[in-house]
Design an enzyme around this catalytic site. Structure first.
Site, PDB file in Angstrom:
ATOM      1  N   GLY A 100      -4.182   3.391  -1.770  1.00  0.00           N
ATOM      2  CA  GLY A 100      -5.169   2.562  -1.107  1.00  0.00           C
ATOM      3  C   GLY A 100      -5.397   1.272  -1.879  1.00  0.00           C
ATOM      4  O   GLY A 100      -4.483   0.500  -2.126  1.00  0.00           O
ATOM      5  N   THR A 139       0.815  -1.218   0.000  1.00  0.00           N
ATOM      6  CA  THR A 139       0.000   0.000   0.000  1.00  0.00           C
ATOM      7  C   THR A 139       0.842   1.259   0.000  1.00  0.00           C
ATOM      8  O   THR A 139       1.887   1.331   0.655  1.00  0.00           O
ATOM      9  CB  THR A 139      -0.925   0.005   1.229  1.00  0.00           C
ATOM     10  OG1 THR A 139      -1.622  -1.236   1.304  1.00  0.00           O
ATOM     11  CG2 THR A 139      -1.924   1.139   1.168  1.00  0.00           C
ATOM     12  N   GLU A 140       0.364   2.287  -0.719  1.00  0.00           N
ATOM     13  CA  GLU A 140       1.033   3.589  -0.759  1.00  0.00           C
ATOM     14  C   GLU A 140       0.089   4.679  -0.259  1.00  0.00           C
ATOM     15  O   GLU A 140      -1.135   4.497  -0.265  1.00  0.00           O
ATOM     16  CB  GLU A 140       1.518   3.886  -2.174  1.00  0.00           C
ATOM     17  CG  GLU A 140       2.572   2.884  -2.629  1.00  0.00           C
ATOM     18  CD  GLU A 140       3.236   3.246  -3.958  1.00  0.00           C
ATOM     19  OE1 GLU A 140       2.857   4.272  -4.557  1.00  0.00           O
ATOM     20  OE2 GLU A 140       4.126   2.493  -4.377  1.00  0.00           O
ATOM     21  N   GLU A 167      -7.269  -5.961   3.748  1.00  0.00           N
ATOM     22  CA  GLU A 167      -7.454  -7.078   2.814  1.00  0.00           C
ATOM     23  C   GLU A 167      -8.667  -6.857   1.905  1.00  0.00           C
ATOM     24  O   GLU A 167      -9.350  -7.799   1.495  1.00  0.00           O
ATOM     25  CB  GLU A 167      -7.600  -8.411   3.557  1.00  0.00           C
ATOM     26  CG  GLU A 167      -6.409  -8.815   4.392  1.00  0.00           C
ATOM     27  CD  GLU A 167      -5.164  -9.112   3.582  1.00  0.00           C
ATOM     28  OE1 GLU A 167      -5.273  -9.241   2.351  1.00  0.00           O
ATOM     29  OE2 GLU A 167      -4.081  -9.194   4.182  1.00  0.00           O
ATOM     30  N   ARG A 169     -22.710 -10.182  35.935  1.00  0.00           N
ATOM     31  CA  ARG A 169     -23.226  -8.867  36.321  1.00  0.00           C
ATOM     32  C   ARG A 169     -24.696  -8.963  36.720  1.00  0.00           C
ATOM     33  O   ARG A 169     -25.509  -9.529  35.981  1.00  0.00           O
ATOM     34  CB  ARG A 169     -23.083  -7.897  35.151  1.00  0.00           C
ATOM     35  CG  ARG A 169     -23.635  -6.507  35.395  1.00  0.00           C
ATOM     36  CD  ARG A 169     -22.736  -5.697  36.289  1.00  0.00           C
ATOM     37  NE  ARG A 169     -23.129  -4.286  36.283  1.00  0.00           N
ATOM     38  CZ  ARG A 169     -22.534  -3.339  36.989  1.00  0.00           C
ATOM     39  NH1 ARG A 169     -21.493  -3.648  37.766  1.00  0.00           N
ATOM     40  NH2 ARG A 169     -22.938  -2.096  36.924  1.00  0.00           N
TER      41      ARG A 169
END
Length: 549
Positions: free
Chosen positions: A285, A280-281, A528, A433
């Site tokens: 994207g 990726t750059e 991914e 709880r």
């Protein structure tokens, strides 16, 4: 055959028929000449994505019906499996007939798809009508939640001694070595201890899919899925450590020269080489055709890399970078891209990037910690002779695409682990709880959440393992892998969100692990292949698949 399994089979067939009606309707708008039109697909993106989500829901129904049939054949289909089937089928049939949730605020209705008549026919189908009326009801959800509270879980056995043993082994390892420390590591924003990484290597995590001749286990994608799922159930970082080895191993095993395979695969398999994926750059994207980082051939046969990459996971500690770069500046788009196998020195906290020509800065993130994210700058970084993958230029994009099926299946498996983690935390908290004199699980809105979390996780899991089995058979499964990733990511986020809601205000406190799981779950719909990109690929693929018949 159990009545509800038989009905599930029939309902899945009816759903497949409905999907075909949707495909035909969408194709008239996005492929009027019998071939997908890129401009029309973009113009009608919402309905193309609606087709993708329709197909994904249908595939999940088919996979879940198969799961139920296998469980019955093995004598493992009991009350909790029947309730899971009824709740899951009831919900997904409702979504198909009325509105599919593409996100928390984007609902795709049959009328938008031009399929309102087909949806009405689907809802009127006898088997579907039974699930709509008796499937996901208050009574079935309450009964399912009660069994879950008693410690019962829907069948997860493979019926394969090796795979079932691997699941047990990694579940025990995760419970002992990952889960107790995961939240501490997350809050400290620390790298997962190298001692734990070494233990994972000894268990074979990094060589699950690498062939035995290269020192791996050669077990295939199904085994890889269950390892990733179990580790991610403790912490997504643990499940993700194997992702980079999976990608690098696939790239080299499928495309490398004999020398590259012999050099790298055994060391990737035994964990002595930790790889990282450098694709990726900052400005690209998902648009890999626009990659600008340059790889320049040198007189000695080596390469120099110059450019910027971002969102590089585990970069400092890695020993090997698989770098997608442009080696032919004159070739447009994908054609000028090549994959370089760039060896580097493993960094330390004091000196994370000691090599000349390579620098990096950490990107601080909400979750998905333990490996750290980096922006990298290459300035003439040297790659030795023999570093061009396959010793062939211009094939980098094609080489990478061949790994995406496996990577997306593995990401889906990680999402399943995160979804189960959220479920585990929610159920434990709901039982412990007390409010107004009773535990939280006694309140229908809480037990509803617990039941739906379990049912949908089973459906996403079965879709994921279905894709893995196709991959292991050598069958093309790009659409199935994309569907698995799309649904599993949505399920992980939904489970984490609902689990935090069960915790109330405490869930928003950093001291509670659900706060970590929520942050970890959010990334799954982005990396991914972002959900929208994934839906685009699936939708286009379904249109094309129909045209090819």
């Amino acid at each position: 055959m159990n009545e509800w399994i038989a009905l599930a089979r029939q309902a899945a067939l009816a759903a497949k028929q409905y999907q075909e009606a949707v495909r035909q309707s969408v194709s008239q708008m996005a492929a009027p000449n019998g071939k997908p039109d890129a401009a029309l697909i973009e113009r009608h993106q919402r309905i193309v994505h609606g087709l993708a989500w329709t197909g994904t829901n249908v595939a999940a129904l088919e996979a879940t019906a198969d799961w139920a049939a296998r469980a019955e054949k093995a004598g493992r289909f009991g009350a909790i499996e029947e309730l899971t089937l009824k709740v899951g089928f009831g919900e997904y049939c409702h979504q198909l007939a009325s509105a599919i949730a593409m996100s928390a605020s984007e609902f795709l209705r049959p009328a938008e798809l031009g399929a309102q008549n087909a949806a009405a026919n689907f809802a009127d189908h006898a088997a579907v009508a039974r699930f709509l009326a008796e499937g996901n009801t208050a009574e079935t959800r309450a009964a399912l939640a009660a069994l879950l509270a008693n410690g019962e879980r829907p069948d997860e056995a493979f019926g394969d001694e090796t795979l079932d043993m691997i699941r047990a082994q990694f579940r025990a390892f995760t419970a002992d070595r990952i889960t107790p420390q995961a939240h501490h590591w997350h809050l400290a924003d620390a790298l997962i201890p190298i001692e734990v990484v070494d233990e994972m290597a000894q268990l074979g995590v990094f060589g699950v899919c690498i062939a035995e001749e290269f020192g791996g286990l050669g077990l295939g994608k199904t085994a890889m899925c269950l390892v990733s799922e179990e580790l991610s159930r403790g912490w997504i970082c643990a499940g993700s450590l194997g992702t980079r080895s999976e990608i690098a191993g696939d790239l080299i095993e499928q495309n490398g020269t004999a020398e590259q395979k012999a050099k790298f695969l055994p060391k990737i398999a035994d964990g002595s080489i930790l790889p990282t994926a450098v694709f990726t750059e900052p400005d690209t994207g998902s648009d890999l055709a626009s990659v600008r980082t340059r790889g320049t051939l040198q007189s000695d046969g080596g390469w120099h890399i110059t450019g910027a990459k971002t969102w590089i996971t585990h970069a400092a500690r890695a020993d090997l970078m698989t770098v997608l770069c442009r080696t032919d500046p004159d070739a447009p788009g994908y054609g000028g891209l090549s994959m370089l196998l760039a060896e580097k020195t493993r960094g330390s906290d004091a000196d994370p990037f000691p090599d000349a020509g390579l620098d990096g800065s950490e990107i601080e993130v909400l979750g998905y910690r333990g490996m750290k994210e980096y922006a990298l700058g290459f300035d003439g970084f040297a790659v030795a002779n023999g570093g061009l993958l396959g010793d062939v230029q211009g094939q980098g994009f094609k080489q990478l695409m061949r790994t995406f099926e496996g990577a997306r299946i593995q990401t889906a498996a990680r999402a399943i682990g995160v979804a189960w983690n959220a479920f585990d935390l929610a159920l434990t908290y709901a039982l412990e709880r007390k409010q107004f004199g009773k535990n939280l699980l006694a309140f229908p809105r809480v037990s509803d959440k617990i039941a739906m979390m379990a049912a949908e996780t089973v459906m996403a899991r079965e879709l994921t393992y279905c894709a893995a089995r196709h991959k292991d058979k050598g069958e093309r499964c790009d659409i199935e892998a994309g569907m698995a990733k799309l649904l599993a990511a949505r399920t992980a986020w939904s489970n984490a969100d609902n689990a935090l809601q069960v915790h109330g205000g405490n869930g928003y406190a950093l001291e509670y692990p659900i706060s970590r799981v929520l942050c970890d779950a959010r990334i799954l719909n982005i990396f991914e292949g972002a959900g929208e990109i994934q839906a685009q690929v699936i939708g286009r693929g379904l249109i094309q698949e129909g045209q090819n018949r």
